[in-house]
Design a protein around this motif. Sequence first.
Motif, PDB file in Angstrom:
ATOM      1  N   SER A 245       0.830  -1.203   0.000  1.00  0.00           N
ATOM      2  CA  SER A 245       0.000   0.000   0.000  1.00  0.00           C
ATOM      3  C   SER A 245       0.863   1.252   0.000  1.00  0.00           C
ATOM      4  CB  SER A 245      -0.923   0.027   1.228  1.00  0.00           C
ATOM      5  OG  SER A 245      -1.864  -1.014   1.160  1.00  0.00           O
ATOM      6  N   ALA A 246       0.347   2.294  -0.655  1.00  0.00           N
ATOM      7  CA  ALA A 246       1.027   3.578  -0.693  1.00  0.00           C
ATOM      8  C   ALA A 246      -0.015   4.690  -0.694  1.00  0.00           C
ATOM      9  CB  ALA A 246       1.906   3.685  -1.940  1.00  0.00           C
ATOM     10  N   ALA A 247       0.310   5.795  -0.026  1.00  0.00           N
ATOM     11  CA  ALA A 247      -0.613   6.925   0.054  1.00  0.00           C
ATOM     12  C   ALA A 247      -0.368   7.950  -1.041  1.00  0.00           C
ATOM     13  CB  ALA A 247      -0.496   7.593   1.421  1.00  0.00           C
ATOM     14  N   ASN A 248       0.762   7.814  -1.739  1.00  0.00           N
ATOM     15  CA  ASN A 248       1.076   8.777  -2.795  1.00  0.00           C
ATOM     16  C   ASN A 248       1.939   8.116  -3.858  1.00  0.00           C
ATOM     17  OD1 ASN A 248       3.952   9.037  -1.915  1.00  0.00           O
ATOM     18  ND2 ASN A 248       3.021   9.996  -0.121  1.00  0.00           N
ATOM     19  N   ALA A 249       2.146   8.834  -4.939  1.00  0.00           N
ATOM     20  CA  ALA A 249       2.878   8.284  -6.080  1.00  0.00           C
ATOM     21  C   ALA A 249       4.343   8.005  -5.746  1.00  0.00           C
ATOM     22  CB  ALA A 249       2.778   9.244  -7.260  1.00  0.00           C
ATOM     23  N   ARG A 250       4.927   8.838  -4.914  1.00  0.00           N
ATOM     24  CA  ARG A 250       6.344   8.640  -4.570  1.00  0.00           C
ATOM     25  C   ARG A 250       6.554   7.324  -3.828  1.00  0.00           C
ATOM     26  NH1 ARG A 250       9.037  13.161  -0.926  1.00  0.00           N
ATOM     27  NH2 ARG A 250       7.506  12.286   0.512  1.00  0.00           N
ATOM     28  N   GLU A 251       5.697   7.043  -2.844  1.00  0.00           N
ATOM     29  CA  GLU A 251       5.798   5.783  -2.112  1.00  0.00           C
ATOM     30  C   GLU A 251       5.540   4.608  -3.053  1.00  0.00           C
ATOM     31  OE1 GLU A 251       3.038   5.839   1.105  1.00  0.00           O
ATOM     32  OE2 GLU A 251       3.974   7.555   2.100  1.00  0.00           O
ATOM     33  N   ALA A 252       4.530   4.757  -3.913  1.00  0.00           N
ATOM     34  CA  ALA A 252       4.161   3.680  -4.837  1.00  0.00           C
ATOM     35  C   ALA A 252       5.297   3.378  -5.806  1.00  0.00           C
ATOM     36  CB  ALA A 252       2.903   4.068  -5.599  1.00  0.00           C
ATOM     37  N   TYR A 253       5.966   4.419  -6.280  1.00  0.00           N
ATOM     38  CA  TYR A 253       7.054   4.246  -7.239  1.00  0.00           C
ATOM     39  C   TYR A 253       8.187   3.435  -6.612  1.00  0.00           C
ATOM     40  CZ  TYR A 253      10.181   5.502 -11.086  1.00  0.00           C
ATOM     41  OH  TYR A 253      11.010   5.460 -12.172  1.00  0.00           O
ATOM     42  N   THR A 254       8.502   3.736  -5.353  1.00  0.00           N
ATOM     43  CA  THR A 254       9.566   3.017  -4.652  1.00  0.00           C
ATOM     44  C   THR A 254       9.230   1.536  -4.515  1.00  0.00           C
ATOM     45  OG1 THR A 254      10.157   5.008  -3.395  1.00  0.00           O
ATOM     46  CG2 THR A 254      10.883   2.883  -2.507  1.00  0.00           C
TER      47      THR A 254
END
Length: 255
Positions: free
Chosen positions: A35-44
Amino acid sequence: MRSDNERNVLIVEKQDVTRSHLENVIADMGANIFSAANAREAYTIALEYNIDVFLIDIILDSHNSKDTSGIKFALQMREIRKYARAIMIFITFVEDPAMEAYTKLHCFRYLKKPLTAEMIRSTMREALELPRITLQERDYIALPSSGIYVVKKLRDIIYAEKNGKVMTVYTVGDSVSMNYVTIPWLLERLGLERFVQCSKNALLNMDYIGWVNVGKGMVEFRDGLGKAKIGPKFKKQFLKTFEIYKACKKTENTL
């Protein structure tokens, strides 16, 4: 503990409540959940793991009503080789006629908020039952055109030529125009297995070469699909690459 045999699902959702709801519903469906709250976390996460299914909230910035950072994240993913054909499900508040753009991005489906458990289960069940996609050889490319990405099969691309600021990619049946794209940029993404630069402003797919007129510096594509010029400065390297390509094809056909 995460299992290598289970599918990896990445939820990209700004709202904690909605993200938890998605996690809880999917938890018993036999998938590893990230899970990610934003695109930056998701990209990682996407770079560290191999994600099979993306659930992406289109609006990831609640302070901007016109935000489409979820779409931008999806476009970034399509640029990565292993995600050229990954399953993507978009989450949205409204049904929008512009959803055609998401279809062209090869969106598996989009879910309208508020999300019900049955809606999530039904969609995820279909997504998780699809065969896992492997990309030992990249088969598709996402081309940026008019604010969206148009996904094309590599084998269907015949020729690309730049005229001024516009690059036109000619495929079997149609064409795609892009602004401010260079030949080296496109060639890098297409790969060198079958594509070669034939002039300063053009490249072609060697699979479609019918014959080469060295004297006139001209290539004619098979099946009446057109012609392409060979630039004087590119002739030597083009002919060398094409000879190697033909030899490799001949070897493949005898195996």
